[in-house]
Scaffold this motif. Structure first.
Motif, mmCIF file in Angstrom:
data_model
loop_
_atom_site.group_PDB
_atom_site.id
_atom_site.type_symbol
_atom_site.label_atom_id
_atom_site.label_comp_id
_atom_site.label_asym_id
_atom_site.label_seq_id
_atom_site.Cartn_x
_atom_site.Cartn_y
_atom_site.Cartn_z
ATOM 1 N N VAL A 119 14.826 35.514 8.855
ATOM 2 C CA VAL A 119 13.567 36.237 8.693
ATOM 3 C C VAL A 119 12.411 35.326 8.284
ATOM 4 C CG1 VAL A 119 13.822 36.836 6.249
ATOM 5 C CG2 VAL A 119 12.709 38.442 7.806
ATOM 6 N N ARG A 120 12.718 34.134 7.813
ATOM 7 C CA ARG A 120 11.663 33.198 7.409
ATOM 8 C C ARG A 120 11.041 32.460 8.584
ATOM 9 N NH1 ARG A 120 15.492 30.371 3.068
ATOM 10 N NH2 ARG A 120 16.771 30.507 4.951
ATOM 11 N N TYR A 121 11.490 32.774 9.808
ATOM 12 C CA TYR A 121 10.961 32.137 11.015
ATOM 13 C C TYR A 121 10.472 33.199 11.997
ATOM 14 C CZ TYR A 121 13.165 27.940 9.204
ATOM 15 O OH TYR A 121 13.532 26.894 8.399
ATOM 16 N N GLU A 122 9.399 32.882 12.707
ATOM 17 C CA GLU A 122 8.858 33.801 13.706
ATOM 18 C C GLU A 122 9.912 34.140 14.759
ATOM 19 O OE1 GLU A 122 5.300 32.610 15.703
ATOM 20 O OE2 GLU A 122 4.322 31.994 13.841
ATOM 21 N N GLY A 123 9.828 35.379 15.243
ATOM 22 C CA GLY A 123 10.688 35.787 16.342
ATOM 23 C C GLY A 123 10.069 35.419 17.674
ATOM 24 N N ASP A 124 10.550 36.054 18.739
ATOM 25 C CA ASP A 124 10.011 35.850 20.088
ATOM 26 C C ASP A 124 9.783 37.204 20.733
ATOM 27 O OD1 ASP A 124 9.838 32.940 20.900
ATOM 28 O OD2 ASP A 124 11.879 32.968 20.116
ATOM 29 N N THR A 125 8.983 37.201 21.791
ATOM 30 C CA THR A 125 8.686 38.436 22.505
ATOM 31 C C THR A 125 8.323 38.120 23.942
ATOM 32 O OG1 THR A 125 7.272 40.410 22.572
ATOM 33 C CG2 THR A 125 6.266 38.379 21.772
ATOM 34 N N ASN A 126 8.524 39.110 24.826
ATOM 35 C CA ASN A 126 8.101 38.957 26.212
ATOM 36 C C ASN A 126 6.674 39.444 26.439
ATOM 37 O OD1 ASN A 126 10.582 37.936 27.253
ATOM 38 N ND2 ASN A 126 11.447 39.979 27.058
ATOM 39 N N THR A 127 6.026 39.926 25.385
ATOM 40 C CA THR A 127 4.640 40.355 25.490
ATOM 41 C C THR A 127 3.772 39.449 24.624
ATOM 42 O OG1 THR A 127 5.028 41.984 23.728
ATOM 43 C CG2 THR A 127 5.201 42.758 26.005
ATOM 44 N N SER A 128 2.455 39.579 24.794
ATOM 45 C CA SER A 128 1.558 38.625 24.140
ATOM 46 C C SER A 128 0.866 39.242 22.922
ATOM 47 C CB SER A 128 0.501 38.136 25.143
ATOM 48 O OG SER A 128 -0.188 39.237 25.704
ATOM 49 N N TYR A 129 1.401 38.942 21.759
ATOM 50 C CA TYR A 129 0.712 39.257 20.502
ATOM 51 C C TYR A 129 1.170 38.229 19.471
ATOM 52 C CZ TYR A 129 5.007 41.704 18.938
ATOM 53 O OH TYR A 129 6.305 42.015 18.586
ATOM 54 N N ASP A 130 0.386 38.061 18.440
ATOM 55 C CA ASP A 130 0.654 37.035 17.434
ATOM 56 C C ASP A 130 1.832 37.469 16.564
ATOM 57 O OD1 ASP A 130 0.604 35.101 15.484
ATOM 58 O OD2 ASP A 130 -1.513 35.325 14.997
ATOM 59 N N LEU A 131 2.910 36.701 16.567
ATOM 60 C CA LEU A 131 4.131 37.058 15.850
ATOM 61 C C LEU A 131 4.179 36.551 14.414
ATOM 62 C CD1 LEU A 131 6.716 36.453 18.694
ATOM 63 C CD2 LEU A 131 6.083 38.643 17.713
ATOM 64 N N ARG A 132 3.160 35.857 13.982
ATOM 65 C CA ARG A 132 3.180 35.343 12.615
ATOM 66 C C ARG A 132 3.284 36.492 11.619
ATOM 67 N NH1 ARG A 132 -2.119 31.702 12.662
ATOM 68 N NH2 ARG A 132 -2.695 33.471 13.989
ATOM 69 N N GLY A 133 4.266 36.408 10.740
ATOM 70 C CA GLY A 133 4.441 37.408 9.702
ATOM 71 C C GLY A 133 5.258 38.615 10.101
ATOM 72 N N HIS A 134 5.605 38.752 11.376
ATOM 73 C CA HIS A 134 6.318 39.941 11.835
ATOM 74 C C HIS A 134 7.821 39.854 11.560
ATOM 75 C CE1 HIS A 134 3.186 41.926 14.451
ATOM 76 N NE2 HIS A 134 2.617 40.770 14.132
#
Length: 206
Positions: A119-134
């Motif tokens: 959880v201390r690292y950003e995840g990934d996504t197939n869509t474009s939004y800022d993942l910092r903190g998610h």
């Protein structure tokens, strides 16, 4: 009232009875059925990940039919194997190799919560939004077509309340994937979206 015991908890008795000191398990209640990375046989990340501090919670669905016949361990191992290789998505879009499972938690049909990416690292996504903190939480199933199980909803509620408590995440920072990537996805599906206000209310009441 929020419990300082949750904030101090670094170990959790999982559904199989063993313990883990992973940051992903920080503050989770002992009655939440958890499958640790060790228990499901996780591989190590294959590329460098970006550190972050959790500040919001984003709820997803897998968007694929649920398969209660397969164990949650099998399914998250398959997800990790797909995630860690370059591949093609169902719509033909190319996908680069990700470091690890894109989500921090995976909730199976039986309500078991599998520990995903740290959880201390950003995840990934197939869509474009800022993942910092998610903090990315995914629930197994396509909730445009089916309903989440009662076990999934109970685990999602318990998990989100504990995460909000442990990382000081406010109720208004809990949303669905489609709320983050507006116009790009219907995730987490029309049958799970109505549960999001319940999650926010539970965090407010904690």
């Amino acid at each position: 009232m929020r419990s300082t015991v949750l904030l101090a908890a670094l170990a959790l008795t999982s559904c199989a009875g063993s313990q883990s000191a992973s940051a992903n398990l920080r503050g989770l209640p002992s009655d939440l059925p958890v499958l640790t990375r060790t228990q499901w046989g996780a591989a190590e990340p294959v590329v460098e990940m970006t550190p972050h501090t959790p500040t919001v919670i984003t709820v997803h669905h897998t968007g694929t039919p649920a398969n209660p016949e397969r164990s949650t361990a099998e399914k998250i191992r398959a997800l990790q194997a797909f995630s860690q290789r370059a591949d093609t998505l169902g719509d033909g879009t190319p996908k680069v190799a990700w470091a690890d499972v894109p989500y921090h938690y995976y909730i199976g049909t039986d309500g078991v919560v599998a520990e995903g990416r740290d959880v201390r690292y950003e995840g990934d996504t197939n869509t474009s939004y800022d993942l910092r903190g998610h903090v990315q939480v995914v629930v197994e199933g396509n909730f445009e077509e089916t309903e989440p199980t009662p076990e999934q909803l109970a685990s999602l509620r318990g998990l989100v309340v504990a995460l909000a408590d442990a990382w000081a995440i406010p109720a208004d920072a809990i949303a669905g994937h489609g709320d983050r990537a507006v116009g790009q996805t219907v995730c987490p599906g029309e049958n799970l979206k109505p549960f999001l206000p319940t999650l926010r209310a539970a965090v407010e009441a904690d």
